[in-house]
Design a protein around this motif. Structure first.
Motif, short mmCIF file in Angstrom:
data_model
loop_
_atom_site.label_atom_id
_atom_site.label_comp_id
_atom_site.label_asym_id
_atom_site.label_seq_id
_atom_site.Cartn_x
_atom_site.Cartn_y
_atom_site.Cartn_z
N UNK A 3 0.83 -1.20 0.00
CA UNK A 3 0.00 0.00 0.00
C UNK A 3 0.87 1.25 0.00
N UNK A 4 2.04 1.17 0.64
CA UNK A 4 2.93 2.32 0.74
C UNK A 4 4.08 2.21 -0.25
N UNK A 5 3.83 1.60 -1.40
CA UNK A 5 4.86 1.40 -2.39
C UNK A 5 5.30 2.64 -3.13
N UNK A 6 4.57 3.73 -2.99
CA UNK A 6 4.99 4.96 -3.67
C UNK A 6 5.52 5.96 -2.65
N UNK A 7 6.42 6.79 -3.11
CA UNK A 7 7.02 7.80 -2.22
C UNK A 7 5.96 8.79 -1.72
N UNK A 8 4.99 9.14 -2.56
CA UNK A 8 3.94 10.09 -2.14
C UNK A 8 3.08 9.54 -1.02
N UNK A 9 2.68 8.29 -1.12
CA UNK A 9 1.87 7.67 -0.06
C UNK A 9 2.67 7.56 1.23
N UNK A 10 3.92 7.17 1.13
CA UNK A 10 4.77 7.04 2.31
C UNK A 10 4.96 8.39 2.98
N UNK A 11 5.19 9.44 2.20
CA UNK A 11 5.37 10.78 2.77
C UNK A 11 4.09 11.26 3.43
N UNK A 12 2.96 11.00 2.82
CA UNK A 12 1.67 11.38 3.41
C UNK A 12 1.44 10.66 4.73
N UNK A 13 1.80 9.39 4.79
CA UNK A 13 1.68 8.63 6.02
C UNK A 13 2.55 9.23 7.11
N UNK A 14 3.77 9.56 6.77
CA UNK A 14 4.73 10.09 7.75
C UNK A 14 4.28 11.44 8.31
N UNK A 15 3.63 12.25 7.49
CA UNK A 15 3.28 13.60 7.92
C UNK A 15 1.85 13.74 8.42
N UNK A 16 1.04 12.70 8.25
CA UNK A 16 -0.37 12.79 8.64
C UNK A 16 -0.72 12.01 9.89
N UNK A 17 0.23 11.29 10.44
CA UNK A 17 -0.05 10.50 11.64
C UNK A 17 -0.14 11.40 12.86
N UNK A 18 -1.14 11.19 13.70
CA UNK A 18 -1.21 12.01 14.93
C UNK A 18 -0.05 11.68 15.86
N UNK A 19 0.45 12.64 16.61
CA UNK A 19 1.62 12.43 17.47
C UNK A 19 1.28 11.69 18.76
N UNK A 20 0.88 10.44 18.63
CA UNK A 20 0.45 9.65 19.78
C UNK A 20 1.48 8.62 20.23
N UNK A 21 2.54 8.43 19.48
CA UNK A 21 3.47 7.34 19.76
C UNK A 21 4.07 7.42 21.16
N UNK A 22 4.58 8.57 21.54
CA UNK A 22 5.21 8.72 22.87
C UNK A 22 4.18 8.49 23.97
N UNK A 23 2.98 9.03 23.79
CA UNK A 23 1.92 8.85 24.80
C UNK A 23 1.55 7.39 24.98
N UNK A 24 1.44 6.67 23.88
CA UNK A 24 1.09 5.24 23.95
C UNK A 24 2.18 4.47 24.69
N UNK A 25 3.44 4.74 24.35
CA UNK A 25 4.55 4.06 25.02
C UNK A 25 4.57 4.38 26.52
N UNK A 26 4.33 5.62 26.86
CA UNK A 26 4.31 6.03 28.27
C UNK A 26 3.16 5.36 29.02
N UNK A 27 1.98 5.36 28.43
CA UNK A 27 0.82 4.71 29.06
C UNK A 27 1.03 3.21 29.21
N UNK A 28 1.79 2.61 28.29
CA UNK A 28 2.07 1.18 28.36
C UNK A 28 3.15 0.86 29.40
#
Length: 68
Positions: A3-28
């Motif tokens: 699904x992320x085989x194109x550079x445009x889709x990959x870039x959109x994924x990288x820039x559109x994800x909500x910044x939840x990663x740190x919060x999830x790791x901390x809550x875990x």
């Protein structure tokens, strides 16, 4: 074909994800970990969120276009 085989889709994924990663790791309860492995790390957002929580963090991603 990935699904992320194109550079445009990959870039959109990288820039559109909500910044939840740190919060999830901390809550875990992730902290003071010697080593962490982020499998399928995509653009590395979860791997970057491990900074300060793990002494060493490594991300692996099989889809080349996701590695920005």
């Amino acid at each position: 074909m990935s699904l992320f085989g194109s550079a445009n889709l990959a870039a959109g994924y990288a820039h559109s994800r909500p910044p939840l990663h740190r919060r999830i790791l901390t809550l875990a309860g992730v902290r003071d970990v010697r080593r962490a492995l982020d499998v399928g790390c995509g653009a590395g957002l979860s791997t970057a969120a491990l900074d300060g929580l793990a002494a060493m963090a490594v991300g692996v991603e099989p889809v080349l276009s996701m590695l920005l």
